[in-house]
Design a protein around this motif. Structure first.
Motif, PDB file in Angstrom:
ATOM      1  N   ARG A  99      -5.153   5.993   2.815  1.00 50.36           N
ATOM      2  CA  ARG A  99      -5.728   7.123   3.553  1.00 50.36           C
ATOM      3  C   ARG A  99      -6.167   6.702   4.951  1.00 50.36           C
ATOM      4  O   ARG A  99      -6.123   7.482   5.894  1.00 50.36           O
ATOM      5  CB  ARG A  99      -6.919   7.703   2.793  1.00 50.36           C
ATOM      6  CG  ARG A  99      -7.350   9.070   3.282  1.00 50.36           C
ATOM      7  CD  ARG A  99      -8.202   9.775   2.272  1.00 50.36           C
ATOM      8  NE  ARG A  99      -7.477  10.072   1.054  1.00 50.36           N
ATOM      9  CZ  ARG A  99      -6.630  11.083   0.912  1.00 50.36           C
ATOM     10  NH1 ARG A  99      -6.403  11.896   1.916  1.00 50.36           N
ATOM     11  NH2 ARG A  99      -6.001  11.288  -0.226  1.00 50.36           N
ATOM     12  N   LEU A 100      -6.555   5.453   5.091  1.00 50.09           N
ATOM     13  CA  LEU A 100      -7.005   4.980   6.400  1.00 50.09           C
ATOM     14  C   LEU A 100      -5.832   4.691   7.334  1.00 50.09           C
ATOM     15  O   LEU A 100      -5.860   5.043   8.509  1.00 50.09           O
ATOM     16  CB  LEU A 100      -7.840   3.704   6.229  1.00 50.09           C
ATOM     17  CG  LEU A 100      -8.396   3.112   7.527  1.00 50.09           C
ATOM     18  CD1 LEU A 100      -9.518   3.985   8.076  1.00 50.09           C
ATOM     19  CD2 LEU A 100      -8.899   1.687   7.306  1.00 50.09           C
ATOM     20  N   VAL A 137       0.868  -1.176   0.000  1.00 51.46           N
ATOM     21  CA  VAL A 137       0.000   0.000   0.000  1.00 51.46           C
ATOM     22  C   VAL A 137       0.904   1.226   0.000  1.00 51.46           C
ATOM     23  O   VAL A 137       1.766   1.351   0.875  1.00 51.46           O
ATOM     24  CB  VAL A 137      -0.918   0.027   1.240  1.00 51.46           C
ATOM     25  CG1 VAL A 137      -1.642   1.365   1.337  1.00 51.46           C
ATOM     26  CG2 VAL A 137      -1.923  -1.096   1.197  1.00 51.46           C
ATOM     27  N   ASN A 138       0.719   2.077  -0.970  1.00 50.09           N
ATOM     28  CA  ASN A 138       1.543   3.284  -1.059  1.00 50.09           C
ATOM     29  C   ASN A 138       3.034   2.935  -0.997  1.00 50.09           C
ATOM     30  O   ASN A 138       3.825   3.641  -0.382  1.00 50.09           O
ATOM     31  CB  ASN A 138       1.167   4.246   0.069  1.00 50.09           C
ATOM     32  CG  ASN A 138       1.654   5.650  -0.179  1.00 50.09           C
ATOM     33  OD1 ASN A 138       1.841   6.061  -1.325  1.00 50.09           O
ATOM     34  ND2 ASN A 138       1.883   6.387   0.888  1.00 50.09           N
ATOM     35  N   GLY A 139       3.380   1.811  -1.597  1.00 47.98           N
ATOM     36  CA  GLY A 139       4.782   1.392  -1.667  1.00 47.98           C
ATOM     37  C   GLY A 139       5.280   0.683  -0.427  1.00 47.98           C
ATOM     38  O   GLY A 139       6.438   0.245  -0.394  1.00 47.98           O
ATOM     39  N   ILE A 140       4.461   0.555   0.593  1.00 45.77           N
ATOM     40  CA  ILE A 140       4.888  -0.069   1.844  1.00 45.77           C
ATOM     41  C   ILE A 140       4.301  -1.477   1.947  1.00 45.77           C
ATOM     42  O   ILE A 140       3.107  -1.670   1.738  1.00 45.77           O
ATOM     43  CB  ILE A 140       4.456   0.773   3.060  1.00 45.77           C
ATOM     44  CG1 ILE A 140       5.163   2.132   3.003  1.00 45.77           C
ATOM     45  CG2 ILE A 140       4.758   0.056   4.365  1.00 45.77           C
ATOM     46  CD1 ILE A 140       4.774   3.059   4.132  1.00 45.77           C
ATOM     47  N   THR A 141       5.162  -2.435   2.247  1.00 43.17           N
ATOM     48  CA  THR A 141       4.712  -3.819   2.367  1.00 43.17           C
ATOM     49  C   THR A 141       4.058  -4.043   3.723  1.00 43.17           C
ATOM     50  O   THR A 141       4.605  -3.649   4.757  1.00 43.17           O
ATOM     51  CB  THR A 141       5.891  -4.788   2.198  1.00 43.17           C
ATOM     52  OG1 THR A 141       6.539  -4.503   0.956  1.00 43.17           O
ATOM     53  CG2 THR A 141       5.414  -6.230   2.196  1.00 43.17           C
ATOM     54  N   MET A 142       2.898  -4.659   3.681  1.00 39.51           N
ATOM     55  CA  MET A 142       2.178  -4.987   4.910  1.00 39.51           C
ATOM     56  C   MET A 142       1.679  -6.423   4.805  1.00 39.51           C
ATOM     57  O   MET A 142       1.728  -7.030   3.734  1.00 39.51           O
ATOM     58  CB  MET A 142       1.000  -4.033   5.121  1.00 39.51           C
ATOM     59  CG  MET A 142       1.392  -2.567   5.128  1.00 39.51           C
ATOM     60  SD  MET A 142      -0.012  -1.450   5.314  1.00 39.51           S
ATOM     61  CE  MET A 142      -0.307  -1.597   7.073  1.00 39.51           C
ATOM     62  N   GLY A 143       1.217  -6.943   5.923  1.00 42.47           N
ATOM     63  CA  GLY A 143       0.721  -8.316   5.939  1.00 42.47           C
ATOM     64  C   GLY A 143      -0.661  -8.399   6.558  1.00 42.47           C
ATOM     65  O   GLY A 143      -1.024  -7.571   7.403  1.00 42.47           O
ATOM     66  N   ARG A 146       1.522   9.852   5.341  1.00 40.72           N
ATOM     67  CA  ARG A 146       2.443   9.642   4.228  1.00 40.72           C
ATOM     68  C   ARG A 146       1.852  10.110   2.897  1.00 40.72           C
ATOM     69  O   ARG A 146       2.455   9.898   1.851  1.00 40.72           O
ATOM     70  CB  ARG A 146       2.821   8.157   4.124  1.00 40.72           C
ATOM     71  CG  ARG A 146       3.653   7.713   5.295  1.00 40.72           C
ATOM     72  CD  ARG A 146       4.115   6.290   5.177  1.00 40.72           C
ATOM     73  NE  ARG A 146       5.002   5.966   6.268  1.00 40.72           N
ATOM     74  CZ  ARG A 146       6.308   6.210   6.264  1.00 40.72           C
ATOM     75  NH1 ARG A 146       6.885   6.707   5.195  1.00 40.72           N
ATOM     76  NH2 ARG A 146       7.046   5.916   7.316  1.00 40.72           N
ATOM     77  N   LEU A 147       0.686  10.687   2.961  1.00 41.15           N
ATOM     78  CA  LEU A 147       0.050  11.144   1.731  1.00 41.15           C
ATOM     79  C   LEU A 147       0.239  12.647   1.588  1.00 41.15           C
ATOM     80  O   LEU A 147       0.082  13.397   2.542  1.00 41.15           O
ATOM     81  CB  LEU A 147      -1.442  10.810   1.752  1.00 41.15           C
ATOM     82  CG  LEU A 147      -1.803   9.332   1.857  1.00 41.15           C
ATOM     83  CD1 LEU A 147      -3.313   9.154   1.844  1.00 41.15           C
ATOM     84  CD2 LEU A 147      -1.175   8.544   0.716  1.00 41.15           C
ATOM     85  N   THR A 148       0.600  13.043   0.402  1.00 42.53           N
ATOM     86  CA  THR A 148       0.679  14.463   0.112  1.00 42.53           C
ATOM     87  C   THR A 148      -0.304  14.754  -1.014  1.00 42.53           C
ATOM     88  O   THR A 148      -0.970  13.842  -1.532  1.00 42.53           O
ATOM     89  CB  THR A 148       2.103  14.839  -0.344  1.00 42.53           C
ATOM     90  OG1 THR A 148       2.388  14.146  -1.575  1.00 42.53           O
ATOM     91  CG2 THR A 148       3.134  14.446   0.705  1.00 42.53           C
ATOM     92  N   ALA A 149      -0.372  16.002  -1.375  1.00 43.98           N
ATOM     93  CA  ALA A 149      -1.297  16.368  -2.449  1.00 43.98           C
ATOM     94  C   ALA A 149      -0.905  15.684  -3.750  1.00 43.98           C
ATOM     95  O   ALA A 149      -1.749  15.429  -4.614  1.00 43.98           O
ATOM     96  CB  ALA A 149      -1.304  17.884  -2.616  1.00 43.98           C
ATOM     97  N   ASP A 150       0.394  15.368  -3.868  1.00 45.18           N
ATOM     98  CA  ASP A 150       0.868  14.759  -5.118  1.00 45.18           C
ATOM     99  C   ASP A 150       0.720  13.242  -5.128  1.00 45.18           C
ATOM    100  O   ASP A 150       0.887  12.604  -6.170  1.00 45.18           O
ATOM    101  CB  ASP A 150       2.351  15.112  -5.337  1.00 45.18           C
ATOM    102  CG  ASP A 150       2.549  16.613  -5.403  1.00 45.18           C
ATOM    103  OD1 ASP A 150       1.598  17.302  -5.819  1.00 45.18           O
ATOM    104  OD2 ASP A 150       3.640  17.085  -5.051  1.00 45.18           O
ATOM    105  N   THR A 151       0.451  12.681  -3.970  1.00 47.23           N
ATOM    106  CA  THR A 151       0.407  11.223  -3.893  1.00 47.23           C
ATOM    107  C   THR A 151      -0.766  10.682  -4.706  1.00 47.23           C
ATOM    108  O   THR A 151      -1.905  11.127  -4.555  1.00 47.23           O
ATOM    109  CB  THR A 151       0.246  10.756  -2.428  1.00 47.23           C
ATOM    110  OG1 THR A 151       1.278  11.351  -1.655  1.00 47.23           O
ATOM    111  CG2 THR A 151       0.339   9.234  -2.333  1.00 47.23           C
ATOM    112  N   GLN A 152      -0.447   9.751  -5.583  1.00 45.60           N
ATOM    113  CA  GLN A 152      -1.505   9.117  -6.368  1.00 45.60           C
ATOM    114  C   GLN A 152      -1.336   7.603  -6.261  1.00 45.60           C
ATOM    115  O   GLN A 152      -0.323   7.065  -6.687  1.00 45.60           O
ATOM    116  CB  GLN A 152      -1.427   9.550  -7.826  1.00 45.60           C
ATOM    117  CG  GLN A 152      -1.931  10.981  -8.040  1.00 45.60           C
ATOM    118  CD  GLN A 152      -2.072  11.313  -9.514  1.00 45.60           C
ATOM    119  OE1 GLN A 152      -1.533  10.628 -10.358  1.00 45.60           O
ATOM    120  NE2 GLN A 152      -2.805  12.375  -9.800  1.00 45.60           N
ATOM    121  N   THR A 153      -2.299   6.996  -5.662  1.00 52.44           N
ATOM    122  CA  THR A 153      -2.253   5.536  -5.579  1.00 52.44           C
ATOM    123  C   THR A 153      -3.260   4.955  -6.565  1.00 52.44           C
ATOM    124  O   THR A 153      -4.329   5.512  -6.779  1.00 52.44           O
ATOM    125  CB  THR A 153      -2.599   5.053  -4.155  1.00 52.44           C
ATOM    126  OG1 THR A 153      -3.890   5.551  -3.817  1.00 52.44           O
ATOM    127  CG2 THR A 153      -1.580   5.564  -3.142  1.00 52.44           C
TER     128      THR A 153
END
Lengths: 159, 224
Positions: free
Chosen positions: B145-146, B95-101, B151-158
């Motif tokens: 977003r949740l 999510v947003n480049g971050i690995t989660m489990g 880590r979200l900026t105005a430029d962040t596009q997922t």
């Protein structure tokens, strides 16, 4: 400076590991330094505060890495070959601090350490333990226990 | 005297129901009368009921002691989420480049996500809309977003590609990509401690340096 003179006067010798941040030299008590690591993968942690860069795996243990530049109010830079993670043990817990480079170990007598000039805000200077002069340069001594507030130490203990 | 004897002997059933106190007194009086005339063997037969009551009470007293010791052990176990087993399967995703489990047993399925979802007015910021899956409505959740708004900026596009169905299958975490599954034993995770203020954070899978989701906590966050 006769740092090799034992306890001949001026109090006992204290060793400090020095590191560089934006061309300034900082020192931390060597007794609090566990080890110095080359920067490998720092995994970001969602939901972590802004001063936390992420976590690293240190022989099976998770160590939280603090963005020292951000903590000190300095601009961020890319990690370089000289960058290091200094793993420290404060009163609170074991954490890593990312620094531009690690310099050397210096010895200071207690009477060589002066109080920090009172120019910053209490907030930004609370972790400055004192300053010392080393070969014409100012060495800024950091009180790691005050690097974060109690709430912040508690917060990063979650990771 | 005649009234008393009537009560003890021939009180109608309907009267007993209407006056339970009198009925109980009558019953006890009858027993006392019987004791006077019944051989001692019968008396011993009638004793068990109170003994049985005492045994029940003893059992009730001893059970909490056992529970207390178990609870103490559990508290020492770093406040593990209830669903934790000794070994469980985890699906890794980004999510947003971050690995989660996420524990596999907490999922209801995986869907491909085209990015299209019906927008309902008044939805929370983390809602990407609603889709239909087998005629069931599924709320699509903007996981970034949740879980990591900082880590979200105005430029962040997922651009999430997959949906992880959770809850009763009526909620879906939108994720960038699915990586792989792995088997995790309890000791592989640095579990959250009891003071954590992020209910969705179960701990960190040390080998992967990835946050493990507590789906119950995610649902709790969504319901807040």
């Amino acid at each position: 400076m006769s740092v090799d003179d034992d306890e001949s006067g001026g109090g006992p010798l204290i060793q400090f590991v020095t590191f560089i941040l934006m061309d300034e030299v900082y020192g931390i008590n060597v007794m609090q330094v566990q080890e110095v690591l080359r920067v490998t993968e720092i995994a970001p942690v969602p939901g972590a505060p802004s001063y936390v860069l992420g976590i690293v795996n240190l022989r099976g243990n998770v160590v939280t890495v603090i963005d020292t530049r951000k903590r000190f109010g300095l601009p961020s830079v890319e990690v370089s070959d000289n960058s290091r993670i200094v793993v420290i043990e404060s009163e609170k817990q074991v954490v890593g601090i990312l620094v531009d480079a690690v310099a050397e170990v210096v010895e200071l007598r207690e009477d060589e350490i002066d109080a920090a000039p009172n120019v910053g805000t209490d907030e930004s200077s609370r972790y400055i333990q004192g300053v010392a002069t080393q070969e014409g340069r100012l060495l800024i001594l950091v009180d790691l226990n005050k690097l974060l507030t109690d709430e912040e130490w508690q917060e990063i203990s979650m990771y | 005297m005649s009234l008393g004897s009537d009560k003890n002997r021939t009180k109608p059933v309907s009267e007993k129901v209407e006056e339970p106190d009198h009925a109980l007194k009558s019953y006890l009086d009858t027993l006392l009368l019987e004791i006077e005339t019944i051989p001692s063997e019968s008396v011993t037969v009638k004793e068990p009921p109170p003994v049985a009551d005492i045994k029940v009470e003893e059992t009730q007293i001893s059970e909490p002691k056992a529970e207390q010791s178990t609870q103490t052990q559990q508290q020492q176990d770093s406040a593990l989420p209830e669903w934790v087993e000794n070994e469980f399967q985890v699906l890794l995703f980004k999510v947003n480049g971050i690995t989660m489990g996420i524990p596999l047993n907490a999922m209801k399925g995986i869907l491909n996500y085209s990015g299209e979802a019906s927008q309902l007015p008044g939805q929370p910021a983390w809602s990407l809309g609603v889709i239909l899956n087998r005629d069931e409505k599924v709320v699509v959740i903007d996981s970034a977003r949740l879980l990591m708004p900082e880590r979200l900026t105005a430029d962040t596009q997922t651009e999430p590609q997959q949906l992880l169905l959770i809850g009763e299958g009526d909620r879906a975490l939108a994720v960038d990509t699915i990586c792989n599954t792995m088997s995790v034993v309890k000791e592989d995770v640095r579990w959250r401690n009891g003071i954590h203020n992020k209910p969705w954070y179960a701990g960190i899978i040390v080998e992967e340096l990835s946050v493990l989701l507590d789906v119950d906590g995610v649902l709790q966050l969504l319901a807040a």
